[in-house]
Design an enzyme around this catalytic site. Structure first.
Site, PDB file in Angstrom:
ATOM      1  N   GLY A 237       0.826  -1.200   0.000  1.00 33.99           N
ATOM      2  CA  GLY A 237       0.000   0.000   0.000  1.00 33.99           C
ATOM      3  C   GLY A 237       0.860   1.248   0.000  1.00 33.99           C
ATOM      4  O   GLY A 237       1.985   1.241  -0.514  1.00 33.99           O
ATOM      5  N   SER A 238       0.354   2.290   0.582  1.00 40.25           N
ATOM      6  CA  SER A 238       1.060   3.572   0.582  1.00 40.25           C
ATOM      7  C   SER A 238       2.206   3.570   1.584  1.00 40.25           C
ATOM      8  O   SER A 238       2.223   2.780   2.542  1.00 40.25           O
ATOM      9  CB  SER A 238       0.090   4.700   0.930  1.00 40.25           C
ATOM     10  N   GLY A 242       2.644   1.994   5.437  1.00 37.86           N
ATOM     11  CA  GLY A 242       3.800   1.232   5.879  1.00 37.86           C
ATOM     12  C   GLY A 242       4.445   1.805   7.118  1.00 37.86           C
ATOM     13  O   GLY A 242       4.916   1.062   7.996  1.00 37.86           O
ATOM     14  N   GLU A 259       5.722  -3.496   0.723  1.00 37.77           N
ATOM     15  CA  GLU A 259       5.702  -3.069  -0.683  1.00 37.77           C
ATOM     16  C   GLU A 259       4.905  -1.775  -0.721  1.00 37.77           C
ATOM     17  O   GLU A 259       3.673  -1.794  -0.707  1.00 37.77           O
ATOM     18  CB  GLU A 259       5.046  -4.130  -1.577  1.00 37.77           C
ATOM     19  N   CYS A 293       1.733   0.618  -8.517  1.00 38.79           N
ATOM     20  CA  CYS A 293       2.901   1.114  -7.784  1.00 38.79           C
ATOM     21  C   CYS A 293       4.089   1.274  -8.725  1.00 38.79           C
ATOM     22  O   CYS A 293       4.993   2.065  -8.464  1.00 38.79           O
ATOM     23  CB  CYS A 293       3.248   0.191  -6.628  1.00 38.79           C
TER      24      CYS A 293
END
Length: 503
Positions: A237-238, A242, A259, A293
């Site tokens: 995600g963003s 994270g 990730e 991404c």
């Protein structure tokens, strides 16, 4: 296609995938399709206690599963792969309905799931350690890899099924159980995957509870992240997400596989094949409506070819078919929601305030029926300003110019994210410099292809604010196991290492 048609199609697909009607009119989770922005149905969130119960079952399943030989565990993943082949079009259609991906990308995402299952089945016979030279006579030293435990998977809307499979297929053959919290924006695809996993488990004789899905918002994710019985949390995600997940897991000394964001660039050198570069740039920048991404965010072009490249890119952009992703002729579908449109519009406004020139696009696209459709945008920027260094999850690419390769690489690396990168050049020295230690600082570096569209054979992930995690191929399987170093003395003596004497 009307709202009712989309909702009925979603129900029909779910039924064929083995999901009984999951909708509850009183549910707190609203399922919407980006195709028209309308509600498909409602689901009920799990409570934190239900997350804990899912982990309970996963722990019990793990304790059985870790004793099953890895090649036998591979049979479960093989069955899952066969079910995905059987239902590829249906699951791909559900991805299109729920995430807004065009038809070929929805099916392609399911094909990626099939591919990782194939890789994992082969891997189930190749999980290996090392025999290590020892200084002590009559001794043997080796490494083994053992199953880790329950793996928590948190996924994003833009790859609603593939990211789960990257983690789950490897985790299953490594001997782990998986508890998955999908994005609140893509819940139906998660239920479909869980139904297929349960059927694969029945066919292969896997224990119940080996795969689970928990639905909900922040508190559900927190319950999974904070559970000490989950030794690994894989979160996609963003970067903001994270930064919240990592310290919570670290506080209990767990592991994370992160990730996170990308702000990917392509350098276009003077020797570049511009026809090839244009094709690579357009797909990387507008595929999935710029919501990958690995989407291309920055083009760093040599000043000698900038005008020619911009002319070609603008012409290509203005020919792109924009519309319903269910139409096979469409190449650019919708943004996921109105918030994504607002971020796209705000970024263009800021970029032009910083001196950027809007070359093409940047407006809402006229598509009947609702949904957040936009014209992909190109902005010619004088400098790499703060907005350029910020990831905007939309089909928005900034163009910067350079004079020397060193300057291009400095621009390329001058952002916080470090996921994917590329250079278009026919000069082998430029290509090798870009791939060297003084070149791209990303986890993925390509030559003469764009930064988007990775294959499952290589480890996927990036550095810096991208989080440092690696999923999918290569040796990423080691994330899902624990390493043990063994020393066996088969002699009658007891020599100590480093020449230590203790007698």
């Amino acid at each position: 296609m009307t709202m009712t048609d989309i909702a009925e199609q979603a129900r029909a697909v779910l039924g064929r995938l083995g999901v009984a009607d999951p909708f509850d009119p009183d549910g707190d989770l609203v399922c919407r399709s980006p195709i028209d922005g309308h509600e498909i149905g409602r689901l009920v969130s799990h409570r934190p206690t239900e997350v804990s119960a899912a982990v309970d079952r996963a722990v019990v399943a793990f304790e059985q599963w870790r004793q099953v030989p890895a090649p036998v565990r591979g049979r479960f993943v093989r069955e899952l792969g066969e079910l995905l082949r059987e239902h590829r079009d249906d699951l791909g259609t559900l991805v299109t309905i729920e995430a807004g991906k065009i038809v070929s990308e929805g099916r392609g995402e399911v094909q990626e799931m099939i591919d990782i299952c194939d890789l994992a089945v082969g891997l189930s016979r190749q999980l290996h350690g090392l025999t290590i030279a020892t200084e002590r006579p009559g001794h043997r030293m080796m490494e083994q890899w053992h199953p880790l435990g329950v793996v928590g998977v948190i996924s994003a809307f833009n790859f609603p099924v593939a990211v789960w499979s990257w983690n789950a297929a490897l985790a299953f053959v490594c001997g782990d159980a998986v508890v998955w919290k999908p994005s609140e924006k893509t819940l139906l695809t998660a239920l479909a995957c869980q139904a297929l996993a349960e059927e694969a488990g029945r066919r292969a004789g896997a224990p119940e509870g080996l795969s689970a899905v928990v639905l909900g918002a922040r508190e559900v994710g927190e319950a999974l992240v904070d559970d000490p019985r989950v030794p690994l949390v894989s979160a996609t995600g963003s970067t903001r997400m994270g930064r919240q997940v990592a310290p919570r897991v670290a506080a209990r000394l767990g592991r994370t596989l992160l990730e996170l964001g990308g702000n990917n660039a392509a350098i276009v050198a003077p020797s570049a094949d511009l026809d090839l570069a244009v094709r690579g740039i357009v797909f990387s920048a507008v595929g999935t409506a710029g919501q990958r991404c690995t989407s291309l965010r920055r083009v760093i072009v040599h000043e000698s070819v900038k005008d020619d490249l911009l002319t070609r890119l603008a012409a290509a952009y203005e020919s792109l078919p924009i519309g319903s992703p269910l139409d096979p002729a469409t190449l650019v579908g919708p943004l996921v929601d109105e918030q994504a449109w607002a971020a796209f519009d705000a970024a263009i406004t800021q970029a032009t305030a910083d001196g950027g020139v809007l070359v093409t696009g940047g407006r809402q696209a006229a598509v009947d029926g609702g949904g957040s459709y936009v014209e992909p945008a190109i902005v010619d920027m004088p400098d790499q300003t703060e907005i350029v260094r910020t990831e905007t999850f939309a089909p928005l690419v900034y163009v910067l110019t350079y004079d020397t390769l060193e300057e291009a690489i400095a621009l390329h690396n001058g952002v916080a994210q470090g996921l994917s990168s590329s250079i278009f050049t026919l000069d082998v020295r430029e290509a090798e410099t870009f791939l060297s230690a003084v070149g791209s600082d990303c986890g993925i570096a390509n030559v003469n292809i764009g930064p988007s569209g990775a294959e499952i054979g290589g480890a996927f992930g990036g550095e810096k604010d991208t989080g440092g995690g690696r999923e999918s191929g290569s040796d990423a399987w080691r994330n899902y196991m624990r390493r043990v170093t063994n020393t066996v003395n088969y002699s009658t003596d007891l020599p100590l290492a480093q020449g230590v004497e203790f007698a």
